[in-house]
Design a protein around this motif. Structure first.
Motif, PDB file in Angstrom:
ATOM      1  N   GLY A   1      21.064  13.856  67.814  1.00 26.34           N
ATOM      2  CA  GLY A   1      22.136  14.647  68.392  1.00 26.34           C
ATOM      3  C   GLY A   1      22.439  14.215  69.815  1.00 26.34           C
ATOM      4  O   GLY A   1      21.526  14.046  70.631  1.00 26.34           O
TER       5      GLY A   1
ATOM      6  N   ALA B   1      21.179  18.644  57.181  1.00 27.16           N
ATOM      7  CA  ALA B   1      19.907  18.082  56.709  1.00 27.16           C
ATOM      8  C   ALA B   1      19.630  18.482  55.267  1.00 27.16           C
ATOM      9  O   ALA B   1      19.149  17.676  54.458  1.00 27.16           O
ATOM     10  CB  ALA B   1      18.762  18.527  57.620  1.00 27.16           C
TER      11      ALA B   1
ATOM     12  N   ARG C   1      24.043  21.092  62.133  1.00 28.00           N
ATOM     13  CA  ARG C   1      22.737  21.570  61.667  1.00 28.00           C
ATOM     14  C   ARG C   1      22.827  23.003  61.138  1.00 28.00           C
ATOM     15  O   ARG C   1      22.241  23.336  60.099  1.00 28.00           O
ATOM     16  CB  ARG C   1      21.727  21.505  62.821  1.00 28.00           C
ATOM     17  CG  ARG C   1      21.429  20.093  63.304  1.00 28.00           C
ATOM     18  CD  ARG C   1      20.289  20.127  64.315  1.00 28.00           C
ATOM     19  NE  ARG C   1      19.985  18.797  64.829  1.00 28.00           N
ATOM     20  CZ  ARG C   1      20.429  18.305  65.973  1.00 28.00           C
ATOM     21  NH1 ARG C   1      21.234  19.048  66.744  1.00 28.00           N
ATOM     22  NH2 ARG C   1      20.106  17.094  66.367  1.00 28.00           N
ATOM     23  N   ARG C   2      23.550  23.842  61.849  1.00 21.37           N
ATOM     24  CA  ARG C   2      23.664  25.253  61.476  1.00 21.37           C
ATOM     25  C   ARG C   2      24.245  25.422  60.073  1.00 21.37           C
ATOM     26  O   ARG C   2      23.879  26.343  59.341  1.00 21.37           O
ATOM     27  CB  ARG C   2      24.536  25.961  62.518  1.00 21.37           C
ATOM     28  CG  ARG C   2      24.647  27.457  62.333  1.00 21.37           C
ATOM     29  CD  ARG C   2      25.195  28.110  63.600  1.00 21.37           C
ATOM     30  NE  ARG C   2      26.526  27.653  63.980  1.00 21.37           N
ATOM     31  CZ  ARG C   2      26.795  26.935  65.065  1.00 21.37           C
ATOM     32  NH1 ARG C   2      25.836  26.562  65.889  1.00 21.37           N
ATOM     33  NH2 ARG C   2      28.049  26.565  65.349  1.00 21.37           N
TER      34      ARG C   2
ATOM     35  N   ASN D   1      29.774  18.162  55.935  1.00 28.32           N
ATOM     36  CA  ASN D   1      28.396  17.860  55.561  1.00 28.32           C
ATOM     37  C   ASN D   1      28.301  17.276  54.161  1.00 28.32           C
ATOM     38  O   ASN D   1      27.466  16.393  53.896  1.00 28.32           O
ATOM     39  CB  ASN D   1      27.532  19.113  55.676  1.00 28.32           C
ATOM     40  CG  ASN D   1      27.247  19.483  57.124  1.00 28.32           C
ATOM     41  OD1 ASN D   1      27.389  18.667  58.030  1.00 28.32           O
ATOM     42  ND2 ASN D   1      26.848  20.730  57.357  1.00 28.32           N
TER      43      ASN D   1
ATOM     44  N   ASP E   1      18.511  17.147  69.879  1.00 29.25           N
ATOM     45  CA  ASP E   1      19.506  16.616  70.801  1.00 29.25           C
ATOM     46  C   ASP E   1      18.818  15.870  71.929  1.00 29.25           C
ATOM     47  O   ASP E   1      18.021  16.452  72.678  1.00 29.25           O
ATOM     48  CB  ASP E   1      20.365  17.743  71.372  1.00 29.25           C
ATOM     49  CG  ASP E   1      21.239  18.393  70.323  1.00 29.25           C
ATOM     50  OD1 ASP E   1      21.498  17.748  69.289  1.00 29.25           O
ATOM     51  OD2 ASP E   1      21.669  19.543  70.535  1.00 29.25           O
TER      52      ASP E   1
ATOM     53  N   ASP F   1      14.830  14.636  61.934  1.00 28.11           N
ATOM     54  CA  ASP F   1      15.760  15.149  62.934  1.00 28.11           C
ATOM     55  C   ASP F   1      15.097  15.115  64.308  1.00 28.11           C
ATOM     56  O   ASP F   1      14.070  15.770  64.542  1.00 28.11           O
ATOM     57  CB  ASP F   1      16.181  16.578  62.584  1.00 28.11           C
ATOM     58  CG  ASP F   1      17.357  17.065  63.423  1.00 28.11           C
ATOM     59  OD1 ASP F   1      17.623  16.466  64.485  1.00 28.11           O
ATOM     60  OD2 ASP F   1      18.011  18.041  63.017  1.00 28.11           O
TER      61      ASP F   1
ATOM     62  N   LEU G   1      18.379  11.630  62.289  1.00 29.07           N
ATOM     63  CA  LEU G   1      19.460  12.391  62.906  1.00 29.07           C
ATOM     64  C   LEU G   1      19.228  12.444  64.409  1.00 29.07           C
ATOM     65  O   LEU G   1      18.157  12.850  64.863  1.00 29.07           O
ATOM     66  CB  LEU G   1      19.523  13.813  62.357  1.00 29.07           C
ATOM     67  CG  LEU G   1      19.795  13.996  60.870  1.00 29.07           C
ATOM     68  CD1 LEU G   1      19.953  15.478  60.549  1.00 29.07           C
ATOM     69  CD2 LEU G   1      21.029  13.228  60.437  1.00 29.07           C
TER      70      LEU G   1
END
Length: 331
Positions: free
Chosen positions: A45, A70, A65-66, A323, A85, A82, A43
């Motif tokens: 960002g 994942a 993500r929030r 997601n 960013d 991950d 991942l």
């Protein structure tokens, strides 16, 4: 450069631009044999709206993500790494470059994305790049090319993004494909991001779901026989359209997919930066296409762009659906 493009005209037949399978040498690029679930998904960002028309897209990676991206991938057995960013920039007006606003920030974000993508592709791993505006794709393609990949790019987008800055309105995310193909009038610092220039030739590009094509873009597409599956084609028979895209993509060693969510029907699923009330793909139709393409053994990366969390009436519900789509396609 644009005028020196070489084309495999003899290989074309009505309705298709497919190249012979031996057109691209894979001598320096390994064939992929590891099953999808066994490969690490990286991942990456790119929290930037530098190339956009307004802020918003820079919030998307954190929202993914929030709301459990994942975890959704892991629930399908996917190993996820991950990287956080690698770039962060909130759109602002740039009077110093009225035709290529925030150019330096766009270039820096693409360079950072490219570095992560190169490492992953070279290690025979996969990438999910969370944009960000459409210029992020330049970094994904440049990174895959730097890893030695012979790339085929399926570009799922309502717009062709084939405008050069000299004929555009200052937003660089409307020029991404132009820079990949290095058409005249492009910014050298973007067109030259990859190890080759142009980064892609027209044979390496397939549009999917495109509808908004300006006259200059239409001329480029026509003159260079770029493969197009239009929005009308996709809506009339999504299974046939997905099969056609997968057949085209299967000729390449490394398949990348660009997914601009403005290809979706905004009324059915309001999440895109652009709020046009045009009929587009349903989220379920887009999911079908993504899953079909990611099932190819050559698939290596997906870049999702133009997601604006502020436009979702219910952020948690919207990202839960997104997601699940990504996890189903890539898990």
């Amino acid at each position: 450069m644009f005028g020196a493009w070489r084309f495999a005209a003899a290989s074309r037949h009505r309705g298709r631009n497919f190249l012979p399978f031996d057109t691209f040498s894979s001598r320096d690029y390994p064939k992929w044999s590891v099953k999808l679930a066994a490969r690490v998904l990286n991942l990456i960002g790119a929290a930037t709206s530098a190339g956009a028309y307004a802020p918003g897209q820079e919030q998307a990676p954190a929202a993914f993500r929030r709301h459990g991206l994942a975890e959704a991938l892991a629930s399908r057995g996917r190993a996820v790494r991950d990287h956080g960013d690698v770039a962060s920039f909130r759109w602002r007006p740039d009077a110093s470059r009225p035709q290529a606003m925030n150019l330096d920030a766009v270039r820096q974000a693409c360079e950072q994305v490219a570095g992560r993508v190169t490492t992953a592709i070279a290690a025979q791993e996969d990438v999910l790049v969370l944009g960000g505006d459409c210029t992020v794709e330049l970094g994904t393609v440049a990174g895959a090319k730097a890893a030695g990949a012979q790339v085929g790019l399926v570009y799922i987008d309502f717009d062709a993004d084939l405008n050069a800055p000299v004929t555009s309105d200052g937003a660089l995310d409307w020029t991404g494909v132009a820079h990949l193909l290095d058409i005249p009038g492009c910014e050298p610092s973007l067109a030259g991001l990859g190890p080759t220039r142009p980064m892609l030739t027209p044979e390496q590009l397939l549009y999917f779901g495109v509808e908004n094509i300006t006259p200059p873009e239409a001329a480029v597409i026509r003159d260079h026989a770029i493969e197009v599956i239009s929005r009308a084609d996709a809506l009339s028979d999504i299974e046939a359209a997905a099969a056609r895209a997968a057949e085209w993509a299967a000729q390449f060693d490394c398949v990348l997919v660009h997914f601009d969510v403005d290809a979706l029907s905004y009324i059915e699923f309001p999440i895109a930066e652009n709020v046009r009330r045009c009929d587009g793909l349903t989220l379920e139709q887009a999911a079908f296409v993504l899953k079909r393409l990611a099932a190819l053994p050559q698939w290596r990366g997906l870049t999702i762009t133009e997601v604006s969390p502020d436009h979702a009436p219910d952020e948690a519900a919207a990202f839960a659906r997104l997601n699940e789509v990504l996890a189903d396609a890539l898990g």
